[in-house]
Motif scaffolding. Sequence first.
Motif, PDB file in Angstrom:
ATOM      1  N   MET A 116       5.374  10.810  -1.973  1.00  0.00           N
ATOM      2  CA  MET A 116       4.255  10.702  -3.065  1.00  0.00           C
ATOM      3  C   MET A 116       3.716  12.248  -4.125  1.00  0.00           C
ATOM      4  N   THR A 117       4.301  11.653  -5.632  1.00  0.00           N
ATOM      5  CA  THR A 117       4.367  12.937  -6.178  1.00  0.00           C
ATOM      6  C   THR A 117       2.532  13.328  -6.223  1.00  0.00           C
ATOM      7  N   SER A 118       2.024  14.386  -6.827  1.00  0.00           N
ATOM      8  CA  SER A 118       0.779  14.572  -7.823  1.00  0.00           C
ATOM      9  C   SER A 118       0.122  13.670  -7.923  1.00  0.00           C
ATOM     10  N   LEU A 134      -2.884  10.970  -7.588  1.00  0.00           N
ATOM     11  CA  LEU A 134      -3.828  11.211  -8.635  1.00  0.00           C
ATOM     12  C   LEU A 134      -4.069   9.527  -9.149  1.00  0.00           C
ATOM     13  N   VAL A 135      -3.032   8.745  -9.813  1.00  0.00           N
ATOM     14  CA  VAL A 135      -2.914   7.647 -10.438  1.00  0.00           C
ATOM     15  C   VAL A 135      -3.699   6.476  -9.075  1.00  0.00           C
ATOM     16  N   PHE A 136      -2.815   6.639  -8.314  1.00  0.00           N
ATOM     17  CA  PHE A 136      -3.342   5.911  -6.988  1.00  0.00           C
ATOM     18  C   PHE A 136      -4.566   5.970  -6.463  1.00  0.00           C
ATOM     19  N   ALA A 166     -10.590   3.768  -7.195  1.00  0.00           N
ATOM     20  CA  ALA A 166     -11.426   4.547  -7.276  1.00  0.00           C
ATOM     21  C   ALA A 166     -12.068   2.934  -8.016  1.00  0.00           C
ATOM     22  N   PHE A 167     -11.323   2.430  -8.899  1.00  0.00           N
ATOM     23  CA  PHE A 167     -11.629   1.753 -10.169  1.00  0.00           C
ATOM     24  C   PHE A 167     -12.009   0.348  -9.153  1.00  0.00           C
ATOM     25  N   LEU A 168     -11.441   0.183  -8.223  1.00  0.00           N
ATOM     26  CA  LEU A 168     -10.932  -1.043  -7.758  1.00  0.00           C
ATOM     27  C   LEU A 168     -12.068  -1.513  -6.819  1.00  0.00           C
TER      28      LEU A 168
END
Length: 146
Positions: free
Chosen positions: A1-3, A7-9, A14-16
């Motif tokens: 998984m790229t950085s 970050l998006v994940f 965090a939002f969820l």
Amino acid sequence: MTSTRRLVFCVLLAFLAAIGGVFVGRALLPQPKQPGAALHEVLHHKLALDADQQARLKVLEDRFAVQRRTLELELRAANAHLAQAIEAEHGNGPRVAAAVDQSHTAMGELQKATLAHMFAMRQLLRADQTSQFDDAVVKALTDSQG
């Protein structure tokens, strides 16, 4: 998984989690009651108003809704004036004192109008209904929640 994906994940996770926390908090914690909700409940659901009382109450409530909105706007304007005075004087100067008086006057007018509305509603009631209404008014005024 790229950085970037990581970050998006993490942001999405965090939002969820935040959304989940809000839902859990709303489900577990009691919601504050709106002022006058108990009085409204008694008036509309516990006093068994007849059709004439309901019609007359609707007229009173519609009229008061307009009056209350007007007075609340006046109070909001008075508070904005107070904020401007505080910003200008940075202390308890004459503009602040005058704005406080204006705000208190607006609050007083709203309270007087609310009481007049309450007494007008009471006048619609039969003798067998007034004691339960009066109890709800006292509770609304003395309840620590409202």
